[in-house]
Design a protein around this motif. Structure first.
Motif, PDB file in Angstrom:
ATOM      1  N   VAL A  57      -0.132   4.469  -1.865  1.00  0.00           N
ATOM      2  CA  VAL A  57      -1.386   5.197  -1.181  1.00  0.00           C
ATOM      3  C   VAL A  57      -0.832   6.031   0.052  1.00  0.00           C
ATOM      4  O   VAL A  57      -1.655   7.147  -0.021  1.00  0.00           O
ATOM      5  CB  VAL A  57      -2.369   4.050  -0.432  1.00  0.00           C
ATOM      6  N   TYR A  58       0.130   5.920   0.673  1.00  0.00           N
ATOM      7  CA  TYR A  58       0.457   6.784   1.640  1.00  0.00           C
ATOM      8  C   TYR A  58       1.546   7.818   1.471  1.00  0.00           C
ATOM      9  O   TYR A  58       1.643   8.534   2.282  1.00  0.00           O
ATOM     10  CB  TYR A  58       0.844   5.903   2.918  1.00  0.00           C
ATOM     11  N   GLN A  99       0.855  -1.139   0.039  1.00  0.00           N
ATOM     12  CA  GLN A  99       0.065  -0.036   0.063  1.00  0.00           C
ATOM     13  C   GLN A  99       0.882   1.395  -0.018  1.00  0.00           C
ATOM     14  O   GLN A  99       0.383   2.350   0.111  1.00  0.00           O
ATOM     15  CB  GLN A  99      -0.953   0.171   1.072  1.00  0.00           C
TER      16      GLN A  99
END
Length: 341
Positions: A38-39, A35
């Protein structure tokens, strides 16, 4: 049990992962859905978002692992899962998936400590020998772990505040580097020199660590330069920070090596990918202790993955570790607790 096949699930933070291992090191499948992208705009993991993405990814990741191994769930011997530590919502997704598979296919359920997984990732390099010393370095953990034998864990020292990975990410953020900051601090440090004086961490325990003061020293240095309109070179500050942090990491490690004389020392965790740390262990630490074998995991085994949980799960399974359907995620799971079957 040397041919035991373990299907493992890892979801402690922001990677949704599944892997299948036969025995203690034969990797049949390894799938990781990260992920990180995404961050990047947030500069760090958002727990609520992480758990939601785990829900979306978990079934697909397990299916891909089974496809890679050309197996079905019915053909594995047990289901291993990271019980903790980690983010409660993220852990919960993995634990529920593992319990569902164990119930549906009548398979034993094996709870695994996340740090045990990082340590056993080194089994992909060579067979582990005991007594063993592990230096565990990641975004959430900085620990020295002593293992007298295959399934015993004694925490010799730990961080008194920030983990080294957390500190590195924060320093990266104030240097306006991309996420995850620690990776880019390591890259930038290669272009700089260790010329800026920073506060050396102070600790109470012989094998403990501290990085909060060093992180604050970097913040204060930048603030002082800005206040006085004094330029500084980011690469030199990154290098100065990293050298100070790594010396603070290795000093207690050397004390433990001297006092315990282990047959093997392993590096474990996400920060094990740090190029300067790997270099220092190979060129400065290892030659000083010729009777200890030093193992550094491949980069693919440093960050969170399910292959490491599968290997640790295989050893745990052999030692009779089992969970029942009341098993729940434990974000505060302490290494060494509940390790017996």
């Amino acid at each position: 049990m040397s041919d035991t096949v373990i299907l493992a699930i890892e979801s402690s933070c922001d990677e949704t992962a599944a892997a299948i291992v036969r025995g203690d090191s034969e990797l049949l499948a390894n799938v990781v859905a990260t992920q990180i992208d995404v961050y990047k705009e947030f500069g760090g993991v958002v727990p609520e978002v992480a758990s939601r993405i785990h829900v979306e990814q978990i079934s697909m990741v397990i299916a891909q692992a089974l496809s890679q191994a050309h197996m079905t769930c019915a053909e594995v011997d047990a289901i291993a899962v990271t019980q903790g530590p980690g983010l409660i919502g993220s852990l919960h997704v993995g634990v529920q998936a593992a319990k569902t598979l164990a119930w549906a296919y009548h398979k034993p359920l094996v709870p695994v400590h996340h740090i045990a997984g990082h340590i056993y990732a080194n089994a992909f390099v060579t067979k582990l020998r005991f007594p063993l010393l592990a230096l565990v370095v990641s975004g959430g953990h900085t620990e020295l772990v002593y293992m007298r034998d295959e399934w015993s864990f004694e925490i010799l020292g730990t961080t008194q505040d920030d983990a080294i990975g957390e500190a590195g990410d924060k320093v990266g953020r104030v240097l306006k580097l991309p996420y995850p900051g620690g990776v880019y601090v390591d890259r930038l440090a290669k272009e700089g020199q260790n010329i800026y004086p920073l506060a050396k961490p102070k600790v109470q325990g012989e094998y403990d660590f501290s990085f909060s003061g060093l992180k604050s020293s970097v913040l204060q240095f930048i603030a002082r330069c800005e206040r006085n309109h004094e330029p500084f070179k980011a690469a030199d500050l990154a290098c100065s920070y990293q050298e100070c942090a790594l010396q603070a990491l290795l000093a207690p490690t050397q004390k433990a090596l001297q006092n315990y004389q282990p047959k093997m020392m392993v590096l474990a965790g996400g920060v094990a990918a740090n190029s300067r740390l790997r270099e220092l262990i190979q060129t400065q630490i290892a030659p000083t202790y010729p009777h200890t074998e030093f193992i550094i995991p491949p980069l693919s085994c440093c960050t969170d993955n399910a292959a490491m949980i599968a290997v640790a799960g295989s050893v745990a399974y052999r030692h009779g570790v089992r969970g029942d359907f009341s098993l729940s995620a434990d974000p505060g799971f302490i290494l060494g607790e509940h390790i017996q079957g």
